[in-house]
Design a protein around this motif. Structure first.
Motif, PDB file in Angstrom:
ATOM      1  N   ARG A 164       0.823  -1.222   0.000  1.00  0.00           N
ATOM      2  CA  ARG A 164       0.000   0.000   0.000  1.00  0.00           C
ATOM      3  C   ARG A 164       0.854   1.268   0.000  1.00  0.00           C
ATOM      4  NH1 ARG A 164      -2.746  -3.999   2.014  1.00  0.00           N
ATOM      5  NH2 ARG A 164      -5.002  -4.116   1.716  1.00  0.00           N
TER       6      ARG A 164
ATOM      7  N   GLU B 265     -10.971 -13.140   8.628  1.00  0.00           N
ATOM      8  CA  GLU B 265     -12.380 -13.229   8.988  1.00  0.00           C
ATOM      9  C   GLU B 265     -12.963 -14.520   8.457  1.00  0.00           C
ATOM     10  OE1 GLU B 265     -13.825  -8.712   9.516  1.00  0.00           O
ATOM     11  OE2 GLU B 265     -12.950  -9.167   7.584  1.00  0.00           O
TER      12      GLU B 265
ATOM     13  N   GLN C 113     -11.158  -9.835  17.181  1.00  0.00           N
ATOM     14  CA  GLN C 113     -11.664  -8.622  16.538  1.00  0.00           C
ATOM     15  C   GLN C 113     -12.200  -7.624  17.563  1.00  0.00           C
ATOM     16  OE1 GLN C 113     -14.951  -7.513  16.040  1.00  0.00           O
ATOM     17  NE2 GLN C 113     -14.789  -6.237  14.231  1.00  0.00           N
TER      18      GLN C 113
ATOM     19  N   VAL D  30      -9.748  -5.306  19.340  1.00  0.00           N
ATOM     20  CA  VAL D  30      -9.039  -4.290  18.565  1.00  0.00           C
ATOM     21  C   VAL D  30      -9.801  -2.968  18.682  1.00  0.00           C
ATOM     22  CG1 VAL D  30      -8.280  -3.647  16.248  1.00  0.00           C
ATOM     23  CG2 VAL D  30      -8.180  -6.029  16.970  1.00  0.00           C
ATOM     24  N   PRO D  31      -9.145  -1.884  19.062  1.00  0.00           N
ATOM     25  CA  PRO D  31      -9.851  -0.625  19.236  1.00  0.00           C
ATOM     26  C   PRO D  31     -10.522  -0.139  17.948  1.00  0.00           C
ATOM     27  CG  PRO D  31      -7.511  -0.386  19.718  1.00  0.00           C
ATOM     28  CD  PRO D  31      -7.713  -1.789  19.323  1.00  0.00           C
ATOM     29  N   VAL D  32     -11.667   0.485  18.123  1.00  0.00           N
ATOM     30  CA  VAL D  32     -12.370   1.027  16.962  1.00  0.00           C
ATOM     31  C   VAL D  32     -11.934   2.474  16.806  1.00  0.00           C
ATOM     32  CG1 VAL D  32     -14.626   1.556  15.978  1.00  0.00           C
ATOM     33  CG2 VAL D  32     -14.316  -0.509  17.348  1.00  0.00           C
ATOM     34  N   THR D  33     -11.079   2.735  15.835  1.00  0.00           N
ATOM     35  CA  THR D  33     -10.550   4.078  15.624  1.00  0.00           C
ATOM     36  C   THR D  33     -10.171   4.263  14.158  1.00  0.00           C
ATOM     37  OG1 THR D  33      -8.592   5.444  15.976  1.00  0.00           O
ATOM     38  CG2 THR D  33      -8.372   3.147  16.563  1.00  0.00           C
ATOM     39  N   PRO D  34     -10.414   5.451  13.624  1.00  0.00           N
ATOM     40  CA  PRO D  34     -10.067   5.678  12.208  1.00  0.00           C
ATOM     41  C   PRO D  34      -8.561   5.618  11.952  1.00  0.00           C
ATOM     42  CG  PRO D  34     -11.418   7.474  13.091  1.00  0.00           C
ATOM     43  CD  PRO D  34     -11.020   6.634  14.250  1.00  0.00           C
TER      44      PRO D  34
ATOM     45  N   LEU E 143      -6.683   3.268  12.540  1.00  0.00           N
ATOM     46  CA  LEU E 143      -6.253   1.890  12.312  1.00  0.00           C
ATOM     47  C   LEU E 143      -6.806   1.362  10.988  1.00  0.00           C
ATOM     48  CD1 LEU E 143      -4.715  -0.239  14.016  1.00  0.00           C
ATOM     49  CD2 LEU E 143      -6.937  -1.019  14.815  1.00  0.00           C
ATOM     50  N   MET E 144      -5.933   0.759  10.201  1.00  0.00           N
ATOM     51  CA  MET E 144      -6.383   0.171   8.934  1.00  0.00           C
ATOM     52  C   MET E 144      -6.464  -1.349   9.081  1.00  0.00           C
ATOM     53  SD  MET E 144      -4.634   0.391   5.170  1.00  0.00           S
ATOM     54  CE  MET E 144      -5.266   1.945   4.608  1.00  0.00           C
ATOM     55  N   VAL E 145      -7.573  -1.912   8.629  1.00  0.00           N
ATOM     56  CA  VAL E 145      -7.769  -3.363   8.713  1.00  0.00           C
ATOM     57  C   VAL E 145      -7.734  -3.947   7.302  1.00  0.00           C
ATOM     58  CG1 VAL E 145      -9.360  -5.186   9.400  1.00  0.00           C
ATOM     59  CG2 VAL E 145      -9.151  -3.136  10.792  1.00  0.00           C
ATOM     60  N   VAL E 146      -6.925  -4.977   7.120  1.00  0.00           N
ATOM     61  CA  VAL E 146      -6.822  -5.576   5.777  1.00  0.00           C
ATOM     62  C   VAL E 146      -6.962  -7.095   5.887  1.00  0.00           C
ATOM     63  CG1 VAL E 146      -5.204  -3.736   5.150  1.00  0.00           C
ATOM     64  CG2 VAL E 146      -4.324  -5.971   5.727  1.00  0.00           C
ATOM     65  N   PRO E 147      -7.470  -7.732   4.834  1.00  0.00           N
ATOM     66  CA  PRO E 147      -7.593  -9.195   4.868  1.00  0.00           C
ATOM     67  C   PRO E 147      -6.247  -9.861   4.541  1.00  0.00           C
ATOM     68  CG  PRO E 147      -8.464  -8.366   2.805  1.00  0.00           C
ATOM     69  CD  PRO E 147      -8.011  -7.167   3.577  1.00  0.00           C
TER      70      PRO E 147
ATOM     71  N   ARG F  77      -3.464 -12.358   2.758  1.00  0.00           N
ATOM     72  CA  ARG F  77      -3.227 -12.946   1.427  1.00  0.00           C
ATOM     73  C   ARG F  77      -2.062 -13.911   1.563  1.00  0.00           C
ATOM     74  NH1 ARG F  77      -2.781  -7.859  -2.527  1.00  0.00           N
ATOM     75  NH2 ARG F  77      -1.963  -6.799  -0.699  1.00  0.00           N
TER      76      ARG F  77
ATOM     77  N   VAL G 297      -1.543   2.151  -6.004  1.00  0.00           N
ATOM     78  CA  VAL G 297      -0.216   2.322  -5.411  1.00  0.00           C
ATOM     79  C   VAL G 297       0.863   1.952  -6.415  1.00  0.00           C
ATOM     80  CG1 VAL G 297       1.321   1.613  -3.521  1.00  0.00           C
ATOM     81  CG2 VAL G 297      -1.146   1.768  -3.132  1.00  0.00           C
TER      82      VAL G 297
ATOM     83  N   GLN H   4     -14.248   3.852   4.650  1.00  0.00           N
ATOM     84  CA  GLN H   4     -14.092   4.429   5.990  1.00  0.00           C
ATOM     85  C   GLN H   4     -15.443   4.972   6.445  1.00  0.00           C
ATOM     86  OE1 GLN H   4     -10.706   5.797   7.765  1.00  0.00           O
ATOM     87  NE2 GLN H   4     -12.301   5.368   9.283  1.00  0.00           N
TER      88      GLN H   4
ATOM     89  N   GLN I  96     -14.853   4.805  12.670  1.00  0.00           N
ATOM     90  CA  GLN I  96     -14.602   3.362  12.562  1.00  0.00           C
ATOM     91  C   GLN I  96     -13.208   3.115  12.016  1.00  0.00           C
ATOM     92  OE1 GLN I  96     -17.005   0.895  13.435  1.00  0.00           O
ATOM     93  NE2 GLN I  96     -17.912   2.731  14.336  1.00  0.00           N
ATOM     94  N   ARG I  97     -12.805   1.860  12.030  1.00  0.00           N
ATOM     95  CA  ARG I  97     -11.508   1.512  11.437  1.00  0.00           C
ATOM     96  C   ARG I  97     -11.609   1.623   9.915  1.00  0.00           C
ATOM     97  NH1 ARG I  97     -12.638  -3.801  14.069  1.00  0.00           N
ATOM     98  NH2 ARG I  97     -12.380  -3.400  16.273  1.00  0.00           N
ATOM     99  N   GLU I  98     -10.499   1.994   9.296  1.00  0.00           N
ATOM    100  CA  GLU I  98     -10.478   2.022   7.831  1.00  0.00           C
ATOM    101  C   GLU I  98     -10.281   0.589   7.333  1.00  0.00           C
ATOM    102  OE1 GLU I  98      -7.460   4.453   6.080  1.00  0.00           O
ATOM    103  OE2 GLU I  98      -8.321   4.258   4.090  1.00  0.00           O
TER     104      GLU I  98
ATOM    105  N   SER J 234      -9.354  -1.864   3.974  1.00  0.00           N
ATOM    106  CA  SER J 234      -8.697  -1.791   2.670  1.00  0.00           C
ATOM    107  C   SER J 234      -8.697  -3.176   2.033  1.00  0.00           C
ATOM    108  CB  SER J 234      -7.263  -1.286   2.870  1.00  0.00           C
ATOM    109  OG  SER J 234      -6.565  -1.343   1.659  1.00  0.00           O
TER     110      SER J 234
END
Lengths: 432, 103
Positions: A28, A42, A70, A73-77, A79-83, A85, B33, B48, B52-54, B56
């Motif tokens: 990213r 998930e 899950q 984990v704090p709920v805050t903008p 933090l980025m969550v990704v799946p 791979r 990217v 977003q 909440q959490r972002e 991606s």
């Protein structure tokens, strides 16, 4: 302690800092040490979600650890969550090991896990720098330059010292490098009192050691080794050697296990109560395990079944589950092996809710031919064998979901949902 | 087999159709990217919600690392979606056709 006759080499244990999270950060365009990112699986059986990896900043700022749930984990903008791979991580691991192989001979690079490798630099370090420390920095820079990833390096005179240097010192060092030698073991490692921080010492072993009056690495190093062996067996002597930084393992000598086995296990996405559903998953796992065994032209002389109860069932029952094995006439037939497993299951299960199923086959012998059974139609037996071979060939060529029993479509079947997973998590193929 | 810009754009559109479920008060954008370490051009759908959490989600990795190829894919994508495109790590690079800054 006289170390004269101990092996004196140069070993690097190299680990990728928060590997999955770092790979996702680089993908990213983020710096792996500065990004605030978590890789969260998930998959059905992780409940609401499970953190597979958190970036160093996510750990530092929010106290997130790998295997956090899950909801933890704090709920805050921020933090980025990704799946996850998984296939991408395997690809990067191969690329990293290729870089390592430009510093050592192929046979001196030992991948230890998805993000750790042991390099025996004894014969090659002097080609790349004036000191092992300088070479470690060069390797770090090369990996960073080519892949964007940060690596942590433990340097020791043998593999165990390198591993301890990595776990205990490199991860907290500014340069991400830690060093241990025979002579520094006493000053650096012995003062440690949290024994679970030491490689190979888990919570239970630490409790056992504490019962013996061992509360620090110094206590462990200075105890009578014979006393320790008496109390803990061979593990006791290994721990004593560990405290002195002694490791006589020869990495190039391949260790052949005395009895290899094939197995697989699954954590179920919910509590399974119905016999039909449990047996369906059992069949699916057994089919997969036996296909792997046949691919290596082997027959099994023993089947083992492990069942883990759901939390509530375990509380009521008093056991966490059960496991049973059965010695059988060696066979490669899925049909027969599954029948044996079902017999084991039906004999031991008393209606408890189930959350975990493990199947394995062992006592393997080469599958040199079919031993016909006098009491069955020989044509039928040959036909069954050919049928399974054809199924194996089709699945090998077109994938495991090319042909599957219709029962896998029934409620409770997990095979289809898990077919795209790697190591139980999203392989990420669908993203490439 | 080398993927054509049409195939790449189609794949991204298909994945967008699966993952993009517009919800009120959510911000969505497609992030592209320039991954110099691949080297690849990586596509993500970022979303977003307030406080909440972002999230991606990866959409695709373009293995053909050429700007004119990327430009062709972007032109095709822009014709089918109104989502904001966010370009990361392209610095002062310009589109080969339009000669405008990539941003």
């Amino acid at each position: 302690m006289d170390y004269t006759n101990e092996p004196h080499g140069v070993f690097f244990m190299i680990d990728n800092k928060s590997f999955y999270a770092s790979v996702e950060s680089v993908e990213r365009g983020l710096n792996p040490l500065r990004s605030v990112l978590v890789v969260m699986s998930e998959a059905d059986n992780t409940g609401s979600g499970l953190v597979l990896a958190a970036s160093p900043q996510a750990k530092k700022r929010f106290g997130i650890s790998n295997v956090s749930r899950q909801y933890e984990v704090p709920v805050t903008p921020a933090l980025m969550v990704v799946p996850p791979r998984m296939n991408l991580y395997i690809e990067k691991n191969i690329a990293i090991n290729q870089i390592f192989r430009s510093f050592v001979a192929d046979e001196d690079c030992y991948p230890y896990s998805i993000d750790e490798s042991i390099l025996d630099m004894t014969h090659s370090w002097h080609l790349f720098g004036p000191t092992p420390l300088a070479v470690a920095r060069t390797i770090q820079r090369t990996v960073r330059h080519k892949l964007g990833l940060y690596t942590t390096v433990g340097i020791g005179e043998n593999p165990i010292q390198a591993k301890l240097a990595l776990d205990l010192f490199a991860k907290h060092d500014h340069d991400l490098i830690g060093q241990l030698t025979y002579t520094t073991m006493a000053t650096k490692v012995w003062p440690l009192t949290d024994l679970t921080k030491i490689w190979s010492i888990g919570r239970r072993t630490a409790i056992h050691l504490q019962h013996l009056g061992i509360h620090s690495m110094q206590d462990l190093a200075l105890i009578d080794p014979y006393e320790l062996q008496q109390a803990m067996g061979i593990i006791g002597t290994q721990l004593f050697a560990l405290a002195w930084g002694i490791d006589r393992s020869q990495l190039h000598e391949v260790v052949t296990p005395q009895d290899k086995s094939w197995g697989n296990s699954q954590v179920l996405p919910r509590d399974y109560l119905k016999q039909g559903e449990i047996e369906l998953v059992l069949r699916e796992i057994a089919t997969q395990v036996t296909a792997r065994m046949r691919r290596h032209y082997q027959k099994a002389g023993c089947v083992s079944l492990g069942i883990g109860f759901a939390h509530a069932a375990a509380q009521t029952d008093g056991r966490s589950g059960f496991s049973h094995s059965l010695r059988i006439e060696p066979t490669a037939s899925s049909y027969e092996l599954i029948n044996h497993l079902l017999t084991l299951f039906r004999g031991a299960w008393a209606g408890q809710a189930i959350r975990h199923i493990a199947v394995s086959v062992s006592h393997l012998v080469p599958d040199t031919g079919l031993q016909l059974n006098l009491f069955q139609d020989p044509e039928r037996q040959l036909k069954n064998m050919r049928f399974e071979r054809v199924l194996d060939q089709v699945r090998r060529r077109f994938g495991t979901t090319a042909l599957f029993p219709a029962s896998s479509l029934l409620p409770g079947g997990t095979m289809l949902a898990r077919a795209g997973l790697v190591g139980g998590h999203n392989g990420g193929n669908s993203y490439d | 087999m080398i993927e054509t810009p049409q195939q790449a754009a189609k794949l991204i559109q298909q994945r967008l159709a699966i993952y993009f479920k517009p919800q009120a008060r959510h911000r969505y954008q497609i992030e592209i990217v320039n991954n110099i370490y691949g080297p690849t051009y990586n596509f993500f759908l970022n979303s977003q919600a307030p406080h909440q959490r972002e999230r991606s989600l990866p959409l695709h990795r373009l293995q053909v690392y050429q700007l004119d190829y990327l430009e062709a894919v972007i032109v095709l994508l822009r014709s089918t979606t109104q989502l904001t495109f966010n370009f990361v790590d392209f610095a002062t690079l310009r589109w080969p056709q339009k000669q405008t800054l990539i941003q």
